[in-house]
Scaffold this active site. Sequence first.
Site, PDB file in Angstrom:
ATOM      1  N   SER A   1       0.845  -1.124  -0.148  1.00  0.00           N
ATOM      2  CA  SER A   1      -0.009   0.054  -0.015  1.00  0.00           C
ATOM      3  C   SER A   1       0.834   1.338  -0.028  1.00  0.00           C
ATOM      4  O   SER A   1       2.092   1.116   0.505  1.00  0.00           O
ATOM      5  CB  SER A   1      -0.782  -0.086   1.258  1.00  0.00           C
TER       6      SER A   1
ATOM      7  N   TYR B   1      -1.551  -1.299  10.112  1.00  0.00           N
ATOM      8  CA  TYR B   1      -1.665  -1.393   8.814  1.00  0.00           C
ATOM      9  C   TYR B   1      -0.468  -0.849   8.068  1.00  0.00           C
ATOM     10  O   TYR B   1       0.236  -1.524   7.164  1.00  0.00           O
ATOM     11  CB  TYR B   1      -2.824  -0.702   8.247  1.00  0.00           C
TER      12      TYR B   1
END
Length: 745
Positions: free
Chosen positions: A141, A156
């Site tokens: 990401s 995350y």
Amino acid sequence: MSFANKVALITGSGSGIGAATALSFAEEGAHVVIVDCSEERANDTAEKCKQFGNKVLVITADVSKKDDLDKVMKKTIEEFQRLDILVNNAGTVREESILDGTLIDTFDDVMNVNLRAAVVLTSLAAPYLIEAKGCIINTSSVAGVEARTGYKYPSYTISKAALNHFTRISAMEFASSGVRVNAVNPGPCSTNIFANSGTPGTFEGSEKFTALKKICDPVEVANLILFLASDKAKSITGCCHVIDNGMALMSPNMFANKVVLVTGGSSGIGAAAVKLFAKEGASVAFVGRNEAKLKAVASSCQQHGANVLVIRADVSKDEEANTIVQQTVDKFGKLDVLVNNAGIVRHASILEANLLKKFDEVMNTNLRSVVHLTNLAAPHLVKTKGNIVNVSSVVSTSTKFPGIMCYSVSKAGLDHFTRAAALELARSGVRVNAVNPGPVETDIISNSGLSEEQVRNANPAAMTVTGRSSDADEVGDLILYLASDKARSVTGSCYVTFNMFANKVVLVTGGSSGIGAATVEAFAKEGAFVAFVGRNEAKLKEVASSCQQHGANVLVIRADVSKDEEAKTIVQQTIDKFRKLDVLVNNAGILRHATVLDPNLIDNFDEIMKTNLRPVVLITSLAIPHLIASKGNIVNVSSVLSTWIKLPGMISYSMSKAAMDHFTRGAATELASHGVRVNSVNPGPVTTDIRESSNMPTELSEDNIIEKTTALGKAADSEEVADIILYLASDKARSVTGSCYVIDN
């Protein structure tokens, strides 16, 4: 891209990016292994994949459990006896905070799914991938690359940053076995990751943080994954490819925890700058004389949760100006940025009797107050290694506007003060720059003392080539850029499927050999009309002949891009022939060897810059109107040497490519609002004749010396670089802009 008889295993493939990837592989002929924690979602993806007639294996598994991962690999090999492609895509997200003690509660869960599962499954898959000379793609990401203020998912982001580094380390270890490892780093993407994770959250509104003002579709990310898994990417390993619609270019909250002081902040450019700084997380003190307008600006800033200080003062009066900096420091404890924007215009002729009165008034506000406030602010800016932006004007160097002599003189003085202050403060780590706007939509003219009729008749926009005045926000954006770390080196300045290119017009410079020739031929095969440029007539004819075998309509342009008079004709010849332009590939380049101690270094530098960089800027500027009309895109051919300094004697070449990379990013930011994407490819060693035509020493020209510097032990072919150029130029990369794609083995 055919994956016939290949076996692809995709985790987290019940929905979102994973499902789109599984479906895309199946469509391209692969047998797919669908792994998901939800049997219902996995079966739904499987039914869609089966329509393409290939084998589909569904495995319900919790990837955070080692036993389940053992089962995944065992069943895959039992069913197919091989594995060619592993896509570690499974991911989860939790809302948490480092500050309130909730992080550790969810940290292990997130890391087990997002990182540990990828490590375990990669380890289990390794012998089969080595046997198949396969590849691995990890779905990371953009959150693993950037730390953003207000982001509520720290586990995350940590997991994705670690996954990126795991990608690089794995690539290095697998290289000798012929297995490639890469990652994709999507920005906001329309998936249901929040719902599947049981976490509050949405991507709604995320498009405002991207340069292209949209978010990714999972299919777009899947397109990139398939490209990286294909033989077209056989020279790409250890790379983390961002696909974020230019989100990284926007750098939200880049002034978080910074303190900014703006004079003339009640209207026009000043008010726009105040609001923009506030949106970017700064604490802002701003100065003006009109209390009602100051309150209106403050109210607008507070809607963004900004911490502001309103200072009602006249900067031309010493007793009021003396308090401005101190009030700011008393309120916020420091000062990072000073924007000297306050200014007035007074219409006056040198023949007027009261000229001196108007001169004093203008100079006191536009120049003397800047010197005064800079003097007061300097000690605080030295402490914070801050910077100053002065708002000057284009009339500091132009005499085309009658009646504003006093204003022009004040701005000329301001420009020179900017340069002198930059020189003096540089040793203290403080940068000083100016912005010099032309006509801007503000109320400065109406406050200038002109009659209502004169104001109505004033049309400064007519004196611009675009026939328009700037918005105050446009100048504000430039102020923020100069005040940001993106300008940390600036001071003292006044500033791919069948025929996917059918009916597209492509212009390629340096098209007679190497990467350029391969790119021309690849576009021609895909149905494009191609104009290409080079100096060697015989080689140009060879490339044209090759293209015409595919029925392509081509235009050969013999020109030297380093010569302005020749370069300026290139775009027009293309438009005259094909009536439009969709893709510009700036590929022309030369290589010359010289060290910093070489007496001929400056000649070497000039020659390289005139070919590798300056024509890119020139031809891009000429092509922009046509690319805006077609919503086209630009691909610049840079080099891995823009960030890599291990080869001696490449200083000029490396600098030209580093500058090109930054031009790519800057152009991407500017052209995003017009729907034009700009990217670069950064090859490592490539089998072309560029080294043969250089003056490199024999020991550096030998292929084995260069190739020993790559993990895969080889140089790329020109066709491999051309493939990634075509990908970036295609609609499959429609969410990619401002990126520099490395292809360096």
